[in-house]
Design a protein around this motif. Structure first.
Motif, PDB file in Angstrom:
ATOM      1  N   ALA A 114       2.557 -23.211  22.159  1.00  0.00           N
ATOM      2  CA  ALA A 114       2.959 -23.034  23.554  1.00  0.00           C
ATOM      3  C   ALA A 114       1.872 -22.322  24.350  1.00  0.00           C
ATOM      4  CB  ALA A 114       4.273 -22.251  23.625  1.00  0.00           C
ATOM      5  N   ALA A 115       1.287 -21.293  23.772  1.00  0.00           N
ATOM      6  CA  ALA A 115       0.256 -20.535  24.481  1.00  0.00           C
ATOM      7  C   ALA A 115      -1.025 -21.351  24.642  1.00  0.00           C
ATOM      8  CB  ALA A 115      -0.032 -19.239  23.733  1.00  0.00           C
ATOM      9  N   ALA A 116      -1.451 -22.020  23.564  1.00  0.00           N
ATOM     10  CA  ALA A 116      -2.718 -22.763  23.608  1.00  0.00           C
ATOM     11  C   ALA A 116      -2.623 -23.978  24.521  1.00  0.00           C
ATOM     12  CB  ALA A 116      -3.114 -23.193  22.194  1.00  0.00           C
ATOM     13  N   SER A 135       6.063 -29.676  33.917  1.00  0.00           N
ATOM     14  CA  SER A 135       4.903 -29.491  33.050  1.00  0.00           C
ATOM     15  C   SER A 135       5.133 -28.344  32.079  1.00  0.00           C
ATOM     16  CB  SER A 135       3.652 -29.213  33.896  1.00  0.00           C
ATOM     17  OG  SER A 135       3.440 -30.247  34.837  1.00  0.00           O
ATOM     18  N   ALA A 136       5.675 -27.229  32.583  1.00  0.00           N
ATOM     19  CA  ALA A 136       5.926 -26.072  31.726  1.00  0.00           C
ATOM     20  C   ALA A 136       6.997 -26.383  30.685  1.00  0.00           C
ATOM     21  CB  ALA A 136       6.339 -24.875  32.575  1.00  0.00           C
ATOM     22  N   ALA A 137       8.079 -27.057  31.112  1.00  0.00           N
ATOM     23  CA  ALA A 137       9.157 -27.406  30.177  1.00  0.00           C
ATOM     24  C   ALA A 137       8.652 -28.354  29.095  1.00  0.00           C
ATOM     25  CB  ALA A 137      10.324 -28.036  30.937  1.00  0.00           C
ATOM     26  N   LEU A 138       7.780 -29.286  29.468  1.00  0.00           N
ATOM     27  CA  LEU A 138       7.218 -30.228  28.494  1.00  0.00           C
ATOM     28  C   LEU A 138       6.400 -29.483  27.437  1.00  0.00           C
ATOM     29  CD1 LEU A 138       6.509 -33.064  27.470  1.00  0.00           C
ATOM     30  CD2 LEU A 138       4.648 -33.122  29.159  1.00  0.00           C
ATOM     31  N   VAL A 139       5.609 -28.510  27.858  1.00  0.00           N
ATOM     32  CA  VAL A 139       4.803 -27.745  26.907  1.00  0.00           C
ATOM     33  C   VAL A 139       5.701 -27.029  25.900  1.00  0.00           C
ATOM     34  CG1 VAL A 139       3.255 -25.769  26.659  1.00  0.00           C
ATOM     35  CG2 VAL A 139       2.832 -27.450  28.455  1.00  0.00           C
ATOM     36  N   ILE A 140       6.789 -26.425  26.357  1.00  0.00           N
ATOM     37  CA  ILE A 140       7.703 -25.722  25.445  1.00  0.00           C
ATOM     38  C   ILE A 140       8.326 -26.703  24.462  1.00  0.00           C
ATOM     39  CG2 ILE A 140       9.682 -24.179  25.253  1.00  0.00           C
ATOM     40  CD1 ILE A 140       9.236 -23.406  28.172  1.00  0.00           C
ATOM     41  N   ALA A 141       8.764 -27.867  24.974  1.00  0.00           N
ATOM     42  CA  ALA A 141       9.391 -28.867  24.101  1.00  0.00           C
ATOM     43  C   ALA A 141       8.412 -29.355  23.037  1.00  0.00           C
ATOM     44  CB  ALA A 141       9.900 -30.039  24.939  1.00  0.00           C
ATOM     45  N   TYR A 379       9.419 -17.412  28.323  1.00  0.00           N
ATOM     46  CA  TYR A 379       8.678 -16.269  28.849  1.00  0.00           C
ATOM     47  C   TYR A 379       7.170 -16.473  28.743  1.00  0.00           C
ATOM     48  CZ  TYR A 379      13.333 -14.290  28.658  1.00  0.00           C
ATOM     49  OH  TYR A 379      14.674 -14.079  28.844  1.00  0.00           O
ATOM     50  N   ILE A 380       6.727 -17.177  27.697  1.00  0.00           N
ATOM     51  CA  ILE A 380       5.299 -17.475  27.572  1.00  0.00           C
ATOM     52  C   ILE A 380       4.842 -18.365  28.716  1.00  0.00           C
ATOM     53  CG2 ILE A 380       3.582 -18.706  26.179  1.00  0.00           C
ATOM     54  CD1 ILE A 380       5.112 -17.802  23.700  1.00  0.00           C
ATOM     55  N   LEU A 381       5.624 -19.414  29.006  1.00  0.00           N
ATOM     56  CA  LEU A 381       5.222 -20.339  30.064  1.00  0.00           C
ATOM     57  C   LEU A 381       5.434 -19.751  31.452  1.00  0.00           C
ATOM     58  CD1 LEU A 381       3.942 -23.156  29.906  1.00  0.00           C
ATOM     59  CD2 LEU A 381       4.850 -22.313  27.746  1.00  0.00           C
ATOM     60  N   ILE A 382       6.388 -18.851  31.616  1.00  0.00           N
ATOM     61  CA  ILE A 382       6.525 -18.166  32.905  1.00  0.00           C
ATOM     62  C   ILE A 382       5.266 -17.353  33.181  1.00  0.00           C
ATOM     63  CG2 ILE A 382       7.732 -16.267  34.071  1.00  0.00           C
ATOM     64  CD1 ILE A 382      10.318 -17.342  32.843  1.00  0.00           C
ATOM     65  N   ALA A 383       4.770 -16.669  32.154  1.00  0.00           N
ATOM     66  CA  ALA A 383       3.566 -15.861  32.311  1.00  0.00           C
ATOM     67  C   ALA A 383       2.350 -16.733  32.634  1.00  0.00           C
ATOM     68  CB  ALA A 383       3.310 -15.052  31.047  1.00  0.00           C
ATOM     69  N   ILE A 384       2.293 -17.939  32.027  1.00  0.00           N
ATOM     70  CA  ILE A 384       1.140 -18.814  32.240  1.00  0.00           C
ATOM     71  C   ILE A 384       1.246 -19.575  33.554  1.00  0.00           C
ATOM     72  CG2 ILE A 384      -0.078 -20.854  31.364  1.00  0.00           C
ATOM     73  CD1 ILE A 384       0.655 -19.930  28.536  1.00  0.00           C
ATOM     74  N   SER A 385       2.436 -20.119  33.844  1.00  0.00           N
ATOM     75  CA  SER A 385       2.602 -21.040  34.972  1.00  0.00           C
ATOM     76  C   SER A 385       3.077 -20.379  36.258  1.00  0.00           C
ATOM     77  CB  SER A 385       3.608 -22.130  34.589  1.00  0.00           C
ATOM     78  OG  SER A 385       4.913 -21.575  34.434  1.00  0.00           O
ATOM     79  N   GLY A 390      14.654 -19.479  36.784  1.00  0.00           N
ATOM     80  CA  GLY A 390      15.734 -20.440  37.014  1.00  0.00           C
ATOM     81  C   GLY A 390      15.239 -21.869  37.069  1.00  0.00           C
ATOM     82  N   LYS A 391      14.133 -22.112  37.765  1.00  0.00           N
ATOM     83  CA  LYS A 391      13.586 -23.465  37.863  1.00  0.00           C
ATOM     84  C   LYS A 391      13.120 -23.968  36.501  1.00  0.00           C
ATOM     85  CE  LYS A 391      12.120 -23.478  42.702  1.00  0.00           C
ATOM     86  NZ  LYS A 391      10.986 -23.677  43.639  1.00  0.00           N
ATOM     87  N   LEU A 392      12.524 -23.079  35.714  1.00  0.00           N
ATOM     88  CA  LEU A 392      12.048 -23.495  34.399  1.00  0.00           C
ATOM     89  C   LEU A 392      13.211 -23.836  33.475  1.00  0.00           C
ATOM     90  CD1 LEU A 392       9.792 -24.002  32.425  1.00  0.00           C
ATOM     91  CD2 LEU A 392       9.686 -21.560  31.930  1.00  0.00           C
TER      92      LEU A 392
END
Length: 433
Positions: A114-116, A135-141, A379-385, A390-392
């Motif tokens: 997720a981070a990379a 985009s963020a949700a796709l990375v987590i999935a 939380y990782i993607l919130i920090a990055i994106s 709520g939207k994420l």
């Protein structure tokens, strides 16, 4: 009663934002005190639990992944995936899935994926016109593939906890990994085809670009194969395969001329920190599992399941529901170490293959990285994106549904998991000597 109290205290501490490692320790100590156990059992059990040669594979796999990341291999993998499918409608989204599959075969951890991938995707995809929440949700999935496609840190921990072959478990993750990736690609196709997300203009396919990215990525792509071939052939134990992975990573860095002293220092520091945390959680969770066994919790659960005449599939579906709830509130590794001692005896008594059960449990709990309130991937993607929480979460809903469908398929069709280990390795469930 003591087991229920201990789990309840752990959940309470988690809701009070106590770090998971401390929450586990406090809950275990209080449970032992209330139950009248000798606290000297705690350090003894913790020390005994990490005296395993197989556990030594964890720092080596972590170091191999950290080295690959420090040497810029992630960007090369993403470029290769883009060259391969970037010409399709929604190509960058497909690229994430392919890049995630390749990087999963190097990192072995969902958080690392997720981070990379997030650091790259969240620069490229929104710039190309994809919605940032999607985009963020796709990375987590895509990051859920990390613990499924070998090598996998969670599989090593499960194999030691459940006393099954790490090699068979690694092979068992390949089929489900492709099923999960295919499910995500189908979802992307549906979302693009019916206009659920905007579809930016596709890039033009270029054989020259594909060949050049293949040439600069091929060594990294071969890393998982090197590890698996060594274990399947029998010339390397899991720990030795980890050492091979580190040596191979250094070879890749030298070949690509991207290895630096600063990168080495960073990779070693990340490995030491990650190993210390994992080993502590394994040790304290082992003491907690010992408490469960002493209280007879697993035996009581087995009797309860038998009283209701559950068959294999009914048990697996019920276990999935319990694990999904658990994964919403507890991080993946602690949840694994809590759930396995409780559920595995019942699974074995019903004839469920422990290898298949392990893949189901791991994938189930990894889905929890997308679900609030504990979803670490969020939380990782919130920090990055910088996408609002709520939207994420809303953007993750279609992907969670997609992953749940894949989970049901993997659960109900054991052959997806078992055909490859049964084909390439002997029918055995004991870990290798």
């Amino acid at each position: 009663m003591i087991s229920a109290l201990t789990i309840g205290l752990f959940l309470l501490f988690m809701m009070l934002c106590v770090p998971v490692s401390i929450a586990l320790g406090l809950a275990t100590i209080i449970g032992m005190l209330v139950g009248g156990y000798d606290l000297m059992m705690l350090p003894q059990q913790m020390a005994a639990s990490v005296r395993s040669i197989e556990l030594m594979a964890i720092p080596f796999f972590l170091l191999a992944a950290a080295l690959m990341n420090a040497m810029g291999i992630t960007q090369r993998i993403f470029d290769f995936a883009t060259a391969l499918v970037g010409g399709l409608r929604g190509g960058l989204a497909y690229s994430n899935v392919i890049a995630g599959m390749i990087f999963s075969g190097i990192s072995g951890a969902a958080v690392a994926d997720a981070a990379a991938l997030g650091a790259i995707s969240m620069k490229v995809m929104p710039r190309a016109g994809y919605p940032a929440p999607f985009s963020a949700a796709l990375v987590i999935a895509v990051a859920t593939l990390g613990p499924i496609i070998p090598p996998s840190i969670m599989m090593v921990v499960y194999a030691i906890t459940a006393d099954v072959s790490i090699g068979r478990l690694f092979l068992a993750g390949i089929g489900p990994g492709f099923v999960i990736a295919a499910a995500l690609m189908i979802l992307i196709w549906i979302m693009v085809r019916f206009g659920i997300i905007s579809s930016p203009q596709r890039t033009k396919f270029s054989w020259r670009f594909l060949l050049s990215t293949t040439r600069t990525t091929i060594l990294a792509i071969l890393a998982p194969a090197v590890i698996l071939v060594g274990m399947i052939s029998g010339w390397a134990t899991p720990t030795e395969a980890g050492v091979v992975a580190v040596v191979y990573s250094l070879f890749v860095g030298i070949a690509y001329r991207t290895i630096t002293l600063a990168g080495l220092r960073t990779a070693i520091a990340e490995t030491v920190e990650g190993t210390a945390l994992i080993m502590y959680i394994v040790a304290i969770s082992s003491a907690l599992s010992h408490l469960f066994v002493s209280e007879g919790s697993a035996a009581q659960l087995s009797k309860l399941m038998a009283a209701h005449s559950l068959d294999q599939m009914s048990f697996l579906l019920l276990a999935n529901v319990l694990l999904l709830i658990l994964g919403c509130f507890i991080e993946t590794l602690p949840a694994l170490l809590i759930a396995v001692p409780l559920l595995l005896p019942t699974a074995l008594s019903l004839g469920v293959d422990p290898t298949h059960f392990g893949v189901v449990v791991i994938f189930n709990l990894v889905i929890g990285m997308m679900t609030p309130p504990m979803g670490i991937g969020l939380y990782i993607l919130i920090a990055i994106s910088k996408v609002p929480f709520g939207k994420l979460v809303m953007a993750c809903v279609p992907f969670i549904v997609c992953l749940l469908v894949a989970l049901i398929v993997i659960t109900l069709v054991p052959s997806i998991t078992m055909w490859l280990p049964d084909l390439l390795m002997q029918q055995q469930s004991l870990k290798p000597k």
